[in-house]
Design a protein around this motif. Structure first.
Motif, PDB file in Angstrom:
ATOM      1  N   LEU C  53       0.807  -1.227   0.000  1.00  0.00           N
ATOM      2  CA  LEU C  53       0.000   0.000   0.000  1.00  0.00           C
ATOM      3  C   LEU C  53       0.839   1.275   0.000  1.00  0.00           C
ATOM      4  O   LEU C  53       0.387   2.321  -0.421  1.00  0.00           O
ATOM      5  N   LYS C  54       2.073   1.173   0.503  1.00  0.00           N
ATOM      6  CA  LYS C  54       3.033   2.285   0.419  1.00  0.00           C
ATOM      7  C   LYS C  54       2.515   3.595   1.021  1.00  0.00           C
ATOM      8  O   LYS C  54       2.538   4.648   0.383  1.00  0.00           O
ATOM      9  N   PHE C  55       2.026   3.530   2.228  1.00  0.00           N
ATOM     10  CA  PHE C  55       1.673   4.770   2.914  1.00  0.00           C
ATOM     11  C   PHE C  55       2.955   5.358   3.504  1.00  0.00           C
ATOM     12  O   PHE C  55       3.335   5.039   4.623  1.00  0.00           O
ATOM     13  N   ASP C  56       3.613   6.192   2.715  1.00  0.00           N
ATOM     14  CA  ASP C  56       4.935   6.654   3.159  1.00  0.00           C
ATOM     15  C   ASP C  56       4.891   8.020   3.825  1.00  0.00           C
ATOM     16  O   ASP C  56       5.905   8.510   4.283  1.00  0.00           O
ATOM     17  N   TYR C  57       3.744   8.655   3.869  1.00  0.00           N
ATOM     18  CA  TYR C  57       3.688  10.039   4.332  1.00  0.00           C
ATOM     19  C   TYR C  57       2.709  10.142   5.499  1.00  0.00           C
ATOM     20  O   TYR C  57       1.504   9.937   5.324  1.00  0.00           O
ATOM     21  N   LEU C  79       2.409   9.111  -1.283  1.00  0.00           N
ATOM     22  CA  LEU C  79       2.820  10.058  -2.316  1.00  0.00           C
ATOM     23  C   LEU C  79       2.853   9.392  -3.677  1.00  0.00           C
ATOM     24  O   LEU C  79       2.643  10.028  -4.697  1.00  0.00           O
ATOM     25  N   GLU C  80       3.135   8.083  -3.669  1.00  0.00           N
ATOM     26  CA  GLU C  80       3.308   7.400  -4.939  1.00  0.00           C
ATOM     27  C   GLU C  80       1.962   6.991  -5.525  1.00  0.00           C
ATOM     28  O   GLU C  80       1.685   7.221  -6.696  1.00  0.00           O
ATOM     29  N   SER C 102       7.522   5.972  15.693  1.00  0.00           N
ATOM     30  CA  SER C 102       8.545   6.908  15.228  1.00  0.00           C
ATOM     31  C   SER C 102       9.673   6.207  14.497  1.00  0.00           C
ATOM     32  O   SER C 102      10.445   6.851  13.791  1.00  0.00           O
ATOM     33  N   SER C 103       9.779   4.868  14.646  1.00  0.00           N
ATOM     34  CA  SER C 103      10.792   4.179  13.855  1.00  0.00           C
ATOM     35  C   SER C 103      10.281   3.904  12.447  1.00  0.00           C
ATOM     36  O   SER C 103      11.068   3.653  11.538  1.00  0.00           O
ATOM     37  N   VAL C 104       8.966   3.951  12.274  1.00  0.00           N
ATOM     38  CA  VAL C 104       8.410   3.734  10.943  1.00  0.00           C
ATOM     39  C   VAL C 104       8.477   5.023  10.134  1.00  0.00           C
ATOM     40  O   VAL C 104       9.028   5.081   9.050  1.00  0.00           O
ATOM     41  N   TRP C 105       7.868   6.082  10.692  1.00  0.00           N
ATOM     42  CA  TRP C 105       7.972   7.406  10.077  1.00  0.00           C
ATOM     43  C   TRP C 105       8.673   8.304  11.077  1.00  0.00           C
ATOM     44  O   TRP C 105       8.206   8.473  12.206  1.00  0.00           O
ATOM     45  N   GLN C 106       9.760   8.920  10.664  1.00  0.00           N
ATOM     46  CA  GLN C 106      10.460   9.839  11.572  1.00  0.00           C
ATOM     47  C   GLN C 106       9.555  10.991  11.974  1.00  0.00           C
ATOM     48  O   GLN C 106       9.696  11.563  13.050  1.00  0.00           O
ATOM     49  N   ALA C 107       8.634  11.349  11.092  1.00  0.00           N
ATOM     50  CA  ALA C 107       7.770  12.498  11.368  1.00  0.00           C
ATOM     51  C   ALA C 107       6.955  12.289  12.638  1.00  0.00           C
ATOM     52  O   ALA C 107       6.527  13.250  13.273  1.00  0.00           O
ATOM     53  N   ALA C 108       6.740  11.025  13.007  1.00  0.00           N
ATOM     54  CA  ALA C 108       5.917  10.752  14.177  1.00  0.00           C
ATOM     55  C   ALA C 108       6.597  11.192  15.461  1.00  0.00           C
ATOM     56  O   ALA C 108       5.933  11.358  16.488  1.00  0.00           O
TER      57      ALA C 108
ATOM     58  N   ALA D 216      13.117  13.446   3.158  1.00  0.00           N
ATOM     59  CA  ALA D 216      12.053  14.442   3.117  1.00  0.00           C
ATOM     60  C   ALA D 216      10.693  13.792   3.311  1.00  0.00           C
ATOM     61  O   ALA D 216       9.834  14.315   4.021  1.00  0.00           O
ATOM     62  N   VAL D 217      10.498  12.616   2.698  1.00  0.00           N
ATOM     63  CA  VAL D 217       9.216  11.945   2.856  1.00  0.00           C
ATOM     64  C   VAL D 217       9.118  11.348   4.253  1.00  0.00           C
ATOM     65  O   VAL D 217       8.066  11.407   4.895  1.00  0.00           O
ATOM     66  N   ASP D 218      10.207  10.801   4.733  1.00  0.00           N
ATOM     67  CA  ASP D 218      10.186  10.142   6.033  1.00  0.00           C
ATOM     68  C   ASP D 218       9.839  11.137   7.141  1.00  0.00           C
ATOM     69  O   ASP D 218       9.127  10.804   8.078  1.00  0.00           O
ATOM     70  N   TRP D 219      10.360  12.349   7.025  1.00  0.00           N
ATOM     71  CA  TRP D 219      10.056  13.365   8.038  1.00  0.00           C
ATOM     72  C   TRP D 219       8.803  14.143   7.692  1.00  0.00           C
ATOM     73  O   TRP D 219       8.503  15.138   8.350  1.00  0.00           O
ATOM     74  N   ALA D 220       8.097  13.732   6.641  1.00  0.00           N
ATOM     75  CA  ALA D 220       6.835  14.356   6.238  1.00  0.00           C
ATOM     76  C   ALA D 220       6.972  15.853   6.043  1.00  0.00           C
ATOM     77  O   ALA D 220       6.127  16.624   6.479  1.00  0.00           O
ATOM     78  N   LEU D 221       8.056  16.263   5.409  1.00  0.00           N
ATOM     79  CA  LEU D 221       8.171  17.685   5.089  1.00  0.00           C
ATOM     80  C   LEU D 221       7.091  18.056   4.079  1.00  0.00           C
ATOM     81  O   LEU D 221       6.541  17.199   3.406  1.00  0.00           O
ATOM     82  N   SER D 222       6.807  19.314   3.990  1.00  0.00           N
ATOM     83  CA  SER D 222       5.812  19.742   3.014  1.00  0.00           C
ATOM     84  C   SER D 222       6.185  21.129   2.526  1.00  0.00           C
ATOM     85  O   SER D 222       7.084  21.772   3.057  1.00  0.00           O
ATOM     86  N   GLY D 223       5.461  21.556   1.531  1.00  0.00           N
ATOM     87  CA  GLY D 223       5.706  22.891   0.988  1.00  0.00           C
ATOM     88  C   GLY D 223       7.025  22.964   0.242  1.00  0.00           C
ATOM     89  O   GLY D 223       7.521  21.969  -0.271  1.00  0.00           O
TER      90      GLY D 223
END
Lengths: 168, 138, 155, 371
Positions: C53-57, C79-80, C102-108, D216-223
């Motif tokens: 499914l590639k939920f990368d964002y 995104l893809e 947070s290990s899956v997505w750093q953004a978390a 950039a995608v991993d840290w969910a940057l935007s804009g």
């Protein structure tokens, strides 16, 4: 204040005509103080952008001798431009304490006057006068850059009424 | 050597642009002497209008008080039996807290609360930021 | 991919992840919403990212206080493949704990710190779970519905 | 720590940058662990402007929340207004009149130019060039004058309403915008001469603080930050809200994701915004500016996540309504908050002098980071 300014009025005022000298000294000292107010270039929130507009081309508060300094040691005026939060309050107090005397505080905008739009928030200081003594308040959210210039003029008026004399 | 030339040339080009502005009209407005024209829609301090008879037009419906997001408007209302309408006995706006959002003016059903274009509101005390009815009713 | 295909793919791999039905009297969900059990959220998320499914964002991670329970809501985006998913996890109000993603997505990383700061939700396995926004020595979790601010010298 | 340093008996130094620092763009506190001049660990400490917006939103009506939203990202308040109205509008299923939609887009795009101008000015200061600041603010004042003529405020507009906009455009607005765009286009070239292609500026920014696509995608940057890394991700194209699908515009992208690319993406975006405004002005026709909406707004119970492309990136609002006049939960996904998080990774291994260049290039607004 320096030793000379502290002691001079005592000595001078004991002579006849000495108070005339003190008044003239007052005028010179106040005039030089009011003409070179150096604010700390420090912004908290929205009002800081309007404050930056004051530095910018259209309003240009260099015309009043107001020239932003990056460090509190060289500044004698601090604008509280924006919301002061509880986390920031002790830091602002510390910045104020680092400034050389005589120092002045201008509270800019509703947030720093009374808490403003965040008057019922759990993390906002309800008015900067809980932390610092404020000289001039500007109403507005945010105030126009012209209002900031007006506040400097008001502060200059206030400075001109100061005296080094010990007789009140 | 070419590098030095490149850097100097870039600086000179920038200086050229700056120099160009030396010859055009300055944008700085000499504030206390001259003022720029402020839009009539400017959301400055509040003002209450009078009606054609010269008495206050506000009939104390309290909508502005209720809609204000920061509770900066407070008013007291009494009913005049002779004229058969309500009047405000006090109307206070705390401009120290006001966020100048304009919701009160928009909500006013009688259109008697308006913004002025006055923005020059600086005081030495916090209490002077609170305006009472005699200052607001003009 | 359509919502049904995504749902089928998820159900094939994780039978415990089910489509979340909005409560009676509320509007239908605007995008595909699934509910996952708290214990296996890290594996589910890892698969959602690296699987087909590639939920990368990770667009957003928010805590919600539903009075009887706490909820963590993940807004995911690919995104893809350009599809979205809302992932919900229900938590016990008494012990709000779930594995960190947070290990899956750093953004978390910061989102989870914010949720911890605001709701007191503990993310196990988070590299640095400290309060992020509130002042030092702040007590309580402000976004909980039963939070009452204590006045101090600044009020 | 390097071996030589260990042997001399010196230790790593912890350096505090901020909360008051001339170039931290507000009240950001950076904790830097230094090995000589090289940063070994960086930790942004935020929350110095945390005003509890999300809690306050639960105590304000839906309408008053728009006024509060002005204060998230105070440089681009129109985009915040946009994000704040989309959610309730979708929940209540309101069709916004066409004229209002175009007005909204003109406003949001003008605001994008204003926001990027501030970036341009302050980034110049960060790098050591003071002149761009004055030019940027001169142009920005023109945009603010236009705003002032429409909604009566310079910074906190409170212009959008649920179902439309609060006031119609005054007569002088449309010619004003046209004149501004005509004036602004050549200025962009001037900016390029002043800063973008200046070799001193390029030495400071090219190759500094590069972010790869995966990061950039991993840290969910935007804009502009994610676009500089070469990913063409723009909400206006990906998930078109309002009437953005009617417009023809490009998404500028970078290649390497370094500071210069991030800077250049923003500069190119300004001319794209000008293009959108020109198209919207052409489509603008007389008509209603407000849909028929009840005075007291009570969206039906439900939840929705709406997002807009703010100048800083994806500004999302996750709102839950319980059918009352106030939101039940109002989560704001500020782009600056997410974009700032990558700083702890990016700064590692850089020199201390590059911190300001990197921080400035992310273009954060602390009002949105801390909310």
């Amino acid at each position: 204040m320096g030793l000379v300014l502290d002691k001079a009025p005592y000595i001078l005022e004991s002579f006849p005509g000495g108070s005339y000298v003190v008044t003239s000294m007052d005028w010179v000292i106040n005039w030089s103080r009011k003409s070179s107010l150096w604010p700390l270039s420090f912004g908290l929130a929205c009002c800081a952008i309007e404050w930056m507009a004051d530095v910018g081309s259209r309003n240009d508060f260099d015309r009043f001798g107001v020239f932003p300094r990056p460090t509190p040691r060289q500044a004698d005026l601090i604008f509280i431009s924006g919301t002061l939060t509880k986390k920031m309050a002790s830091r602002v107090r510390r910045l104020y304490e680092q400034m050389a005397e005589p120092r002045y505080v201008i509270s800019m905008g509703s947030c720093s006057n009374t808490g403003g739009p965040f008057y019922d928030s759990y993390s906002v200081v309800k008015g900067v006068d809980k932390v610092l003594p404020v000289d001039v308040y500007i109403a507005g959210c945010p105030p126009r850059p012209e209002a900031v210039l007006l506040s400097i003029l008001k502060l200059q008026e206030k400075i001109m009424t100061e005296t080094i004399s010990h007789k009140k | 050597m070419t590098k030095i030339f490149k850097y100097t040339w870039a600086i000179l080009k920038g200086m050229g642009i700056t120099l160009k502005y030396f010859f055009i009209k300055p944008v700085t407005v000499q504030y206390p002497k001259e003022k720029i024209k402020i839009s009539p829609r400017w959301r400055g301090t509040l003002k209450q209008l009078k009606n054609e008879k010269g008495e206050e037009a506000c009939d104390g419906c309290r909508i502005c008080e209720k809609i204000c997001p920061v509770n900066c408007i407070s008013m007291e209302v009494y009913k005049d039996e002779k004229k058969n309408r309500r009047f405000t006995s006090s109307y206070t706006v705390n401009f120290g807290r006001c966020m100048f959002c304009g919701l009160c003016v928009e909500a006013c059903p009688k259109k008697c609360l308006v913004h002025t274009t006055d923005f020059e509101f600086c005081t030495y005390e916090r209490e002077s930021l609170i305006l009472t009815k005699d200052k607001i009713l003009r | 991919m359509t919502d049904q295909e995504i749902l089928a793919k998820i159900a094939e791999k994780f039978p415990a992840v089910v489509e979340s039905k909005p409560a009676a009297g509320t509007l239908p969900a605007y995008s595909l919403t699934v509910e996952a059990p708290a214990a296996s959220i890290a594996e589910v998320c890892a698969w959602l990212k690296s699987g087909g499914l590639k939920f990368d964002y990770l667009a957003s991670l928010s805590g919600v206080d539903l009075k009887d329970k706490l909820q963590v809501v993940y807004h995911l985006y690919s995104l893809e493949m350009k599809h979205k998913l809302v992932l919900k996890v229900n938590l016990d109000r008494a012990v709000p704990e779930l594995p960190s993603v947070s290990s899956v997505w750093q953004a978390a990383n910061w989102h989870e710190r914010e949720a911890y700061d605001m709701f007191g939700i503990k993310f196990t396995g988070h590299p640095y779970l400290e309060r992020i926004l509130t002042a030092e020595g702040f007590e309580g979790y402000p976004l909980l519905k039963d939070f009452i601010a204590k006045p101090d010298q600044y009020d | 720590m390097t071996e030589t340093l260990k042997n001399t008996g010196f230790e790593e130094m912890t350096l505090n940058m901020g909360p008051q620092h001339p170039s931290t763009h507000g009240v950001l506190h950076l904790l830097l662990k230094m090995d000589g001049e090289v940063i070994t660990e960086a930790r942004p400490d935020i929350g110095y402007l945390h005003r509890g917006m999300e809690k306050l939103a639960e105590k304000r009506t839906w309408g008053a929340n728009i006024a509060l939203s002005d204060r998230w990202d105070y440089i681009a308040s129109m985009s915040n207004n946009f994000a704040a109205v989309l959610g309730p509008e979708k929940l209540m299923n309101i069709a916004v009149p066409k004229r209002a939609e175009y007005i909204r887009i003109i406003m949001a795009e003008l605001n994008r130019i204003a926001s990027h101008l501030i970036f341009f000015g302050t980034y110049g200061i960060d790098i050591g060039a003071f002149t761009p600041f004055f030019y940027a603010f001169r142009e920005r004042e023109m945009i603010l004058d236009l705003y002032e003529s429409v909604c009566g405020a310079r910074l906190t507009y409170n212009y959008f309403r649920i179902g439309g906009v609060s006031a119609d455009l005054p007569e002088e607005f449309v010619p004003g915008v046209k004149a501004f765009i005509k004036y602004f286009r050549p200025k962009l070239k001037e900016y390029d001469t002043l800063l973008s292609t200046n070799p001193i500026f390029m030495d400071r920014t090219v190759g500094v603080g590069a972010i790869s696509k995966e990061e950039a995608v991993d840290w969910a940057l935007s804009g502009p930050n994610i676009r500089a890394s070469g990913i063409s991700f723009d909400i206006r194209k990906e998930d078109p809200y309002s009437v953005y699908s009617e417009f023809d515009f490009n998404i500028p992208t970078g290649k390497n994701g370094d500071c210069w690319d991030r800077y250049m993406v923003r500069m190119n975006e300004m001319s794209e915004s000008a293009r959108i405004i020109e198209q919207a002005l052409e489509k603008l026709e007389p008509g209603d500016i407000m849909a028929k909406v009840a005075k007291v707004i009570r969206p039906p119970a439900g939840e929705i996540y709406t997002h807009v492309e703010a100048p800083k990136g994806e500004l999302g609002v996750y709102c839950i309504s319980d059918g009352s006049t106030m939101p039940y939960r109002y989560k704001v996904r500020g782009p600056s908050f997410v974009n700032l998080a990558i700083l702890q990774k990016m700064l590692r291994g850089l020199k201390i002098a590059d911190v300001v260049a990197v921080l400035g290039s992310i273009d954060i607004v602390l009002g949105e980071v801390d909310r």
